[in-house]
Design a protein around this motif. Structure first.
Motif, PDB file in Angstrom:
ATOM      1  N   GLU A   7       0.826  -1.210   0.000  1.00 11.56           N
ATOM      2  CA  GLU A   7       0.000   0.000   0.000  1.00 11.56           C
ATOM      3  C   GLU A   7       0.863   1.264   0.000  1.00 11.56           C
ATOM      4  O   GLU A   7       0.527   2.261  -0.642  1.00 11.56           O
ATOM      5  CB  GLU A   7      -0.948  -0.004   1.205  1.00 11.56           C
ATOM      6  N   GLU A   8       1.965   1.205   0.720  1.00 17.48           N
ATOM      7  CA  GLU A   8       2.871   2.345   0.746  1.00 17.48           C
ATOM      8  C   GLU A   8       3.460   2.605  -0.635  1.00 17.48           C
ATOM      9  O   GLU A   8       3.533   3.754  -1.096  1.00 17.48           O
ATOM     10  CB  GLU A   8       3.992   2.121   1.754  1.00 17.48           C
ATOM     11  N   GLU A  11       0.771   4.028  -2.889  1.00 23.81           N
ATOM     12  CA  GLU A  11       0.519   5.429  -2.548  1.00 23.81           C
ATOM     13  C   GLU A  11       1.607   6.322  -3.128  1.00 23.81           C
ATOM     14  O   GLU A  11       1.321   7.366  -3.716  1.00 23.81           O
ATOM     15  CB  GLU A  11       0.445   5.592  -1.022  1.00 23.81           C
ATOM     16  N   ARG A  12       2.850   5.909  -2.973  1.00 20.24           N
ATOM     17  CA  ARG A  12       3.956   6.716  -3.520  1.00 20.24           C
ATOM     18  C   ARG A  12       3.878   6.792  -5.042  1.00 20.24           C
ATOM     19  O   ARG A  12       4.139   7.837  -5.634  1.00 20.24           O
ATOM     20  CB  ARG A  12       5.295   6.129  -3.100  1.00 20.24           C
ATOM     21  N   SER A  14       1.288   6.743  -6.847  1.00 18.32           N
ATOM     22  CA  SER A  14       0.172   7.599  -7.274  1.00 18.32           C
ATOM     23  C   SER A  14       0.593   9.072  -7.365  1.00 18.32           C
ATOM     24  O   SER A  14      -0.068   9.858  -8.031  1.00 18.32           O
ATOM     25  CB  SER A  14      -1.014   7.441  -6.321  1.00 18.32           C
ATOM     26  N   HIS A  15       1.690   9.429  -6.741  1.00 18.26           N
ATOM     27  CA  HIS A  15       2.165  10.817  -6.777  1.00 18.26           C
ATOM     28  C   HIS A  15       3.152  11.066  -7.922  1.00 18.26           C
ATOM     29  O   HIS A  15       3.567  12.206  -8.129  1.00 18.26           O
ATOM     30  CB  HIS A  15       2.823  11.192  -5.445  1.00 18.26           C
TER      31      HIS A  15
END
Length: 73
Positions: A7-8, A11-12, A14-15
């Motif tokens: 998930e981390e 999330e990263r 996605s940026h």
């Protein structure tokens, strides 16, 4: 609730900009395809000057003479 490593990473990712995400996808696909043994592709210019110290004390004329002499062995 603890965040999983997956998930981390997601999330990263996605940026990242679209081109970086595409590059990441290609790298992940290569990682899976190669069974986790992906080698970084090298740029030939990374090797520029890597062995210049090997030739520092070698005279050109003497080197050529030695090479020509080795042909006769």
């Amino acid at each position: 609730m603890p965040v999983t490593e997956y998930e981390e990473i997601l999330e990263r990712a996605s940026h990242l900009d679209a081109q970086s995400q595409i590059s990441l996808l290609a790298d992940l696909a290569a990682l899976v395809r190669d069974g986790g043994n992906r080698r970084k592709q090298r740029d030939i210019t990374e090797f520029q000057g890597i062995a210049k110290g090997l030739w520092a004390d070698v005279g050109v004329d003497e080197y050529i003479k030695q090479e020509r002499d080795s042909w006769e062995d």
